[in-house]
Enzyme design. Structure first.
Site, short mmCIF file in Angstrom:
data_model
loop_
_atom_site.label_atom_id
_atom_site.label_comp_id
_atom_site.label_asym_id
_atom_site.label_seq_id
_atom_site.Cartn_x
_atom_site.Cartn_y
_atom_site.Cartn_z
N LYS A 58 7.40 -20.20 -43.30
CA LYS A 58 7.86 -19.32 -42.22
C LYS A 58 9.37 -19.48 -42.13
CE LYS A 58 9.13 -18.78 -38.37
NZ LYS A 58 10.43 -18.15 -38.05
N GLY A 118 8.55 -14.12 -39.65
CA GLY A 118 8.16 -13.67 -38.32
C GLY A 118 8.84 -14.51 -37.27
N VAL A 145 4.49 -16.56 -35.21
CA VAL A 145 4.07 -17.02 -36.54
C VAL A 145 4.27 -18.53 -36.69
CG1 VAL A 145 4.50 -16.78 -39.02
CG2 VAL A 145 4.57 -14.77 -37.55
N GLU A 148 13.26 -32.30 -39.44
CA GLU A 148 14.70 -32.44 -39.72
C GLU A 148 15.43 -31.66 -38.64
OE1 GLU A 148 16.00 -34.28 -41.84
OE2 GLU A 148 14.49 -34.62 -43.39
N CYS A 162 23.86 -29.12 -39.58
CA CYS A 162 23.28 -30.22 -38.81
C CYS A 162 24.03 -31.52 -39.08
CB CYS A 162 21.81 -30.38 -39.19
SG CYS A 162 21.57 -30.49 -40.97
N GLU A 183 24.86 -30.65 -29.42
CA GLU A 183 25.16 -30.00 -30.69
C GLU A 183 25.66 -28.59 -30.41
OE1 GLU A 183 21.87 -28.76 -33.28
OE2 GLU A 183 22.87 -29.85 -34.90
P1 NAD Z 1 15.43 -23.17 -34.39
O1 NAD Z 1 14.83 -24.46 -34.01
O2 NAD Z 1 15.71 -22.18 -33.35
O3 NAD Z 1 14.52 -22.43 -35.46
C1 NAD Z 1 14.12 -23.04 -36.67
C2 NAD Z 1 12.85 -22.35 -37.16
O4 NAD Z 1 11.79 -22.60 -36.24
C3 NAD Z 1 12.97 -20.82 -37.25
O5 NAD Z 1 12.25 -20.37 -38.37
C4 NAD Z 1 12.31 -20.37 -35.96
O6 NAD Z 1 11.80 -19.05 -36.03
C5 NAD Z 1 11.18 -21.39 -35.83
N1 NAD Z 1 10.66 -21.57 -34.47
C6 NAD Z 1 11.27 -21.28 -33.29
N2 NAD Z 1 10.44 -21.54 -32.26
C7 NAD Z 1 9.28 -22.00 -32.79
C8 NAD Z 1 8.06 -22.46 -32.25
N3 NAD Z 1 7.85 -22.50 -30.93
N4 NAD Z 1 7.10 -22.89 -33.10
C9 NAD Z 1 7.30 -22.89 -34.42
N5 NAD Z 1 8.43 -22.45 -35.01
C10 NAD Z 1 9.43 -22.03 -34.20
O7 NAD Z 1 16.75 -23.54 -35.21
P2 NAD Z 1 17.84 -22.57 -35.82
O8 NAD Z 1 18.67 -22.06 -34.69
O9 NAD Z 1 17.20 -21.58 -36.73
O10 NAD Z 1 18.69 -23.59 -36.71
C11 NAD Z 1 19.69 -24.39 -36.20
C12 NAD Z 1 19.18 -25.78 -35.87
O11 NAD Z 1 18.61 -26.37 -37.03
C13 NAD Z 1 20.28 -26.73 -35.44
O12 NAD Z 1 19.84 -27.49 -34.34
C14 NAD Z 1 20.48 -27.62 -36.65
O13 NAD Z 1 21.02 -28.87 -36.39
C15 NAD Z 1 19.10 -27.69 -37.21
N6 NAD Z 1 19.16 -28.04 -38.62
C16 NAD Z 1 18.74 -29.28 -39.02
C17 NAD Z 1 18.83 -29.65 -40.35
C18 NAD Z 1 18.38 -31.00 -40.85
O14 NAD Z 1 18.14 -31.13 -42.03
N7 NAD Z 1 18.26 -32.00 -40.02
C19 NAD Z 1 19.34 -28.74 -41.28
C20 NAD Z 1 19.74 -27.50 -40.84
C21 NAD Z 1 19.64 -27.15 -39.51
#
Ligand code: NAD
Length: 473
Positions: free
Chosen positions: A169, A200, A205, A244, A278, A378
């Site tokens: 996803k 999605g 999703v 992560e 991140c 962050e």
């Molecule tokens: P996000 O948490 O908003 O979304 C990440 C993914 O999760 C997306 O595909 C989103 O659609 C999905 N998602 C959202 N709500 C969900 C739910 N309730 N259930 C299941 N899936 C759900 O993060 P983002 O804004 O896309 O990315 C930025 C974040 O990711 C930052 O906090 C960053 O630090 C982190 N990040 C961490 C790493 C790492 O390796 N530690 C790497 C890159 C980014």
């Protein structure tokens, strides 16, 4: 205008059950450049079912077959490197050189997983027992927008190397990059159902995958807030879960550091991926006695850092991915000012001469204390905090005084001293005088930066369960 109206289920591109359309933007122009039809929970369930069916056969595939698949996937993705680079610039706004690296990284991670698989001992002995490492089952792989192709390929490579099948996803904001990755992986001709890709919304999703009883393993990269909700959902069926998450990484500048070298490295660590990383080094810890000299170097160096058109070779900071992200970064800059931090570069608004696109000014605050909001949360944009420390114990205390623990940087001219400091930092990775990546080493966070590790042997084992057999030998 790109129209993306298919998802990838059971080895084929099919129309989703979901009917919602989602706009895709070029963040450098704010123009809509594409539309994607999103999958829904029904599509997620179909994807899990396809992966579950495929698992029976795939889990018994040989090391040789899996190595061959990873090689084919690598070749297929490498063949689309130019398309992927273009999509990363267009859809995500990464500066061209960064986009190129990201596209190359996506195919490289498949070879990295193959090299781990090559010699991995699936069977070993423990006392009188034979211990077999067995694939967990269907893996749900949920990825963010800030390195779409790399995360999809990296998680899928480890899952398949272990013998798991997968439902992926990706972020809905990265549908153009996902389309290219999906087409490439389809061309690699894996057995149907081994991987399925359903773009999605997270709350539909993502949540359906994260709570599905037939999903045995979750590997999630994204924000800490969503990571916690995933863990809660996974608890019901005790899914093995790798998270992560976010970071607020410290950059410890020791008092013996050469500022001519340390300042450019610190800025690069902070501004990497336009600050949307991140692992970005966003808290720069500087000896109080060297603060003014450090600031002077920063002001000089930052004058050379260009935020703007990602297609311009001189640009090192591209736009934020979305209006929402731009607003968020602006809000944090205002909070920094309100809480009494001193701006030494950048500030609110767009960089000079730019009147469209989600660009922010590369921003550095000094006189930041570690309890200020900009030092604790962050931001996910090019906004850095300089925090003064008194002695090395104070520096280590400040570095560790955070809810996160993903990465840290130590800059020093004395490796032995830096090594000693690195041992005292609570973070999954500590980089001394470098920004290098090591794919053989585990990657992941302490504390609220996550659970578990990716990459290398640790990353492979995250998709397996040990089984002990007694009395068989
Ligand atoms: P996000 O948490 O908003 O979304 C990440 C993914 O999760 C997306 O595909 C989103 O659609 C999905 N998602 C959202 N709500 C969900 C739910 N309730 N259930 C299941 N899936 C759900 O993060 P983002 O804004 O896309 O990315 C930025 C974040 O990711 C930052 O906090 C960053 O630090 C982190 N990040 C961490 C790493 C790492 O390796 N530690 C790497 C890159 C980014």
């Amino acid at each position: 205008m790109q129209i993306i109206d298919k998802i990838y289920l059971d080895g084929a591109f099919v129309e989703p059950h979901g009917t919602e359309w989602f706009d895709l933007f070029n963040p450098a122009t704010e123009q809509v450049t594409g539309r994607v039809r999103l999958a829904d929970a029904v599509d997620a369930a179909r994807a899990v079912e396809a992966a579950r069916r495929a698992f029976t056969t795939f889990s018994r595939s040989s090391r040789h077959d899996r190595l061959d698949m990873l090689q084919r996937m690598h070749r297929a993705l490498a063949a689309r490197e130019a398309d992927l680079t273009e999509a990363i610039v267009e859809e995500y706004g990464a500066p061209a050189s960064r986009a190129q690296w990201m596209a190359r990284h996506a195919s490289d991670v498949l070879l990295d997983a193959a090299s781990v698989l090559q010699d991995y001992p699936f069977t070993r002995r423990a006392g009188s027992a034979e211990v077999i490492m067995q694939p967990l089952g269907v893996a749900g792989l949920i990825t963010p927008w800030n390195n779409d192709a790399g995360f999809i390929a990296g998680k899928l490579a480890a899952a398949l190397a272990a013998g798991c099948t997968a439902v992926i996803k990706p972020s809905e904001m990265s549908a153009m990059q996902t389309r290219i990755v999906t087409e490439a992986l389809h061309a690699a001709e894996l057995p149907a159902g081994v991987f399925n890709i359903v773009t999605g919304r997270g709350e539909t999703v993502g949540a359906a995958i994260a709570t599905h009883p037939d999903v045995a393993k979750l590997s999630f990269t994204g924000s800490t807030a969503v990571g916690k909700s995933i863990l809660r959902g996974a608890a019901e069926t005790l899914k093995r879960t790798t998270l992560e998450l976010g970071g607020k990484s410290p950059v410890l500048v020791l008092d013996d550091a050469n500022l001519e070298e340390a300042v450019p490295l610190a800025l690069q660590a902070g501004f990497m991926n336009s600050g949307q990383a991140c692992i970005a080094g966003t808290r720069i810890l500087v000896p109080a006695a060297a603060l003014r000299a450090f600031e002077a170097h920063v002001v000089k160096a930052i004058a050379e850092i260009r935020a703007g058109d990602p297609r311009d070779a001189a640009t090192s900071i591209g736009p934020m991915v979305s209006q929402k992200q731009w607003d968020r970064v602006q809000r944090y800059i205002r909070i920094g000012l309100e809480e009494g931090a001193r701006l030494i570069a950048g500030g609110v608004g767009r960089p000079e001469g730019i009147d469209a696109g989600w660009f922010v000014r590369p921003t550095v605050f000094s006189d930041v204390t570690n309890d200020m909001t900009i030092a604790r949360e962050e931001i996910f944009g090019p906004v850095l905090s300089i925090i003064a420390y008194h002695d090395i114990d104070d520096a280590i205390r400040i570095a560790n005084d955070t809810a996160y623990g993903l990465q840290a940087y130590v800059l020093s001219s004395n490796i032995a001293r830096a090594h000693d400091v690195a041992l005292q930092i609570e973070a999954g990775r500590v980089l001394v005088n470098t920004l290098r990546h090591e794919p053989a080493a585990p990657f992941g966070g302490f504390k609220q930066s996550g659970i578990g590790r990716e990459y290398g042997t640790f990353g492979l084992e995250a998709f397996m369960e040990p089984k002990s057999l007694l009395g068989v030998a």
